[in-house]
Scaffold this motif. Sequence first.
Motif, PDB file in Angstrom:
ATOM      1  N   VAL A 181       0.873  -1.169   0.000  1.00  0.00           N
ATOM      2  CA  VAL A 181       0.000   0.000   0.000  1.00  0.00           C
ATOM      3  C   VAL A 181       0.910   1.219   0.000  1.00  0.00           C
ATOM      4  CG1 VAL A 181      -1.731   1.322   1.283  1.00  0.00           C
ATOM      5  CG2 VAL A 181      -1.896  -1.183   1.162  1.00  0.00           C
ATOM      6  N   ILE A 182       0.706   2.126  -0.955  1.00  0.00           N
ATOM      7  CA  ILE A 182       1.668   3.202  -1.216  1.00  0.00           C
ATOM      8  C   ILE A 182       0.998   4.569  -1.152  1.00  0.00           C
ATOM      9  CG2 ILE A 182       3.416   4.039  -2.837  1.00  0.00           C
ATOM     10  CD1 ILE A 182       2.740   1.186  -4.291  1.00  0.00           C
ATOM     11  N   GLY A 183       1.663   5.525  -0.515  1.00  0.00           N
ATOM     12  CA  GLY A 183       1.183   6.897  -0.479  1.00  0.00           C
ATOM     13  C   GLY A 183       1.763   7.650   0.699  1.00  0.00           C
ATOM     14  N   TYR A 184       1.361   8.878   0.880  1.00  0.00           N
ATOM     15  CA  TYR A 184       1.828   9.677   2.012  1.00  0.00           C
ATOM     16  C   TYR A 184       0.717  10.638   2.433  1.00  0.00           C
ATOM     17  CZ  TYR A 184       2.801  13.605  -1.211  1.00  0.00           C
ATOM     18  OH  TYR A 184       2.699  14.616  -2.132  1.00  0.00           O
ATOM     19  N   SER A 185       1.026  11.550   3.339  1.00  0.00           N
ATOM     20  CA  SER A 185       0.050  12.537   3.800  1.00  0.00           C
ATOM     21  C   SER A 185      -1.147  11.851   4.456  1.00  0.00           C
ATOM     22  CB  SER A 185      -0.376  13.436   2.626  1.00  0.00           C
ATOM     23  OG  SER A 185      -1.108  14.548   3.084  1.00  0.00           O
ATOM     24  N   ASP A 186      -2.346  11.999   3.893  1.00  0.00           N
ATOM     25  CA  ASP A 186      -3.552  11.391   4.472  1.00  0.00           C
ATOM     26  C   ASP A 186      -3.462   9.871   4.500  1.00  0.00           C
ATOM     27  OD1 ASP A 186      -6.279  12.077   5.487  1.00  0.00           O
ATOM     28  OD2 ASP A 186      -6.909  10.771   3.836  1.00  0.00           O
ATOM     29  N   ILE A 187      -2.606   9.289   3.665  1.00  0.00           N
ATOM     30  CA  ILE A 187      -2.445   7.844   3.606  1.00  0.00           C
ATOM     31  C   ILE A 187      -1.718   7.333   4.849  1.00  0.00           C
ATOM     32  CG2 ILE A 187      -1.692   5.933   2.113  1.00  0.00           C
ATOM     33  CD1 ILE A 187      -3.883   7.819   0.979  1.00  0.00           C
ATOM     34  N   THR A 188      -1.198   8.240   5.675  1.00  0.00           N
ATOM     35  CA  THR A 188      -0.664   7.861   6.978  1.00  0.00           C
ATOM     36  C   THR A 188      -1.689   7.059   7.769  1.00  0.00           C
ATOM     37  OG1 THR A 188       0.812   9.787   7.073  1.00  0.00           O
ATOM     38  CG2 THR A 188       0.253   8.768   9.169  1.00  0.00           C
ATOM     39  N   THR A 189      -2.958   7.340   7.555  1.00  0.00           N
ATOM     40  CA  THR A 189      -4.034   6.575   8.192  1.00  0.00           C
ATOM     41  C   THR A 189      -3.836   5.083   7.955  1.00  0.00           C
ATOM     42  OG1 THR A 189      -5.596   8.399   7.859  1.00  0.00           O
ATOM     43  CG2 THR A 189      -6.525   6.215   8.227  1.00  0.00           C
TER      44      THR A 189
END
Length: 327
Positions: free
Chosen positions: A132-140
């Motif tokens: 699962v890849i991403g940052y910012s709100d994807i910290t959730t």
Amino acid sequence: MKQILAILSFLLTLSVAFSQTSTMNLITPPSLQKGDTIAIIAPAGILKNRKHIIDKAKKLAQSWGLKVVYGKHMFNQAHHFAGTDEQRCQDFQDALDNPNIKAIWSARGGYGSVRILDKLDFSKFKENPKWVIGYSDITTFHNHIHNLGVETIHGIMGTSLQDKPEVIAKSIASLKKALFGEALYYKVPFSKYNQLGSFKGELVGGNIAILASMLGSDSQISTENKVLFIEEIGEYKYSIDRMLHSLKRAGYFSKVSGVIVGDMTKVKKNSTPWGSSIEQLILEVIPENIPVIFNFPAGHEPDNRALIMGRMVQVNSNDKIVTVKFK
């Protein structure tokens, strides 16, 4: 008395075993291979007039030999969000459950991930882990999935492809390395604000606002003997200070192995000056005996290097150079 001592000894053994288990390596999803399929989905903010940018992300993944599918509802519009909660949840759930999808790449962050988190069923994901890849709100999701015992990747998202290729070249290269199982190693610019010292541990963390919003929930992470990464965008210093103190009161900095500070982007100016730099603000919250490094290139800037959340990381720092090496 002997029986009581035996019971106490057994309980102590269990306690030690539990402590060791809590710091064991997490499950690493399989590295990608050419021919694998990944899904691009939008679990949060709207993608109005951004399809051409997401198409660039698709072409990038295809240039790596990957197949790409889009979430069915990704370009829907429901006011602030990329579709209703139910639609965004369905896209995420479909990607979690499909064994042919080897990675889930977030199209963007924004806000909205927490609205679907508790609607998701991770049963099949735990049986068949994927990136699962991403940052910012994807910290959730980084936090929640960390507690499920699986590594994730803090890295660029689909909308990151709006920046010029030469500006995000290192970000792209680091994401590819992380996905395809190559070693990650970084040299970080020295900062006079660093609290020197070498440290290691499982990497956890992400966006400060999201970390604070997870407090008191099943998605709150433990930082004991771990390395905490933090970054932020678009907040007043007093707001950052408030959130960091909330994390401090929750014990985030009491037994942490060390702290990596990423980008603090577009810090707002209040009508009443705060009176110190953002680095000094952070150091006022973190105990002096905890090593801290600043200037790590990750967060809301084009140079956003991939980080494997949950992976053991070794940080070495002195008054000349800082290195960050993933196991």
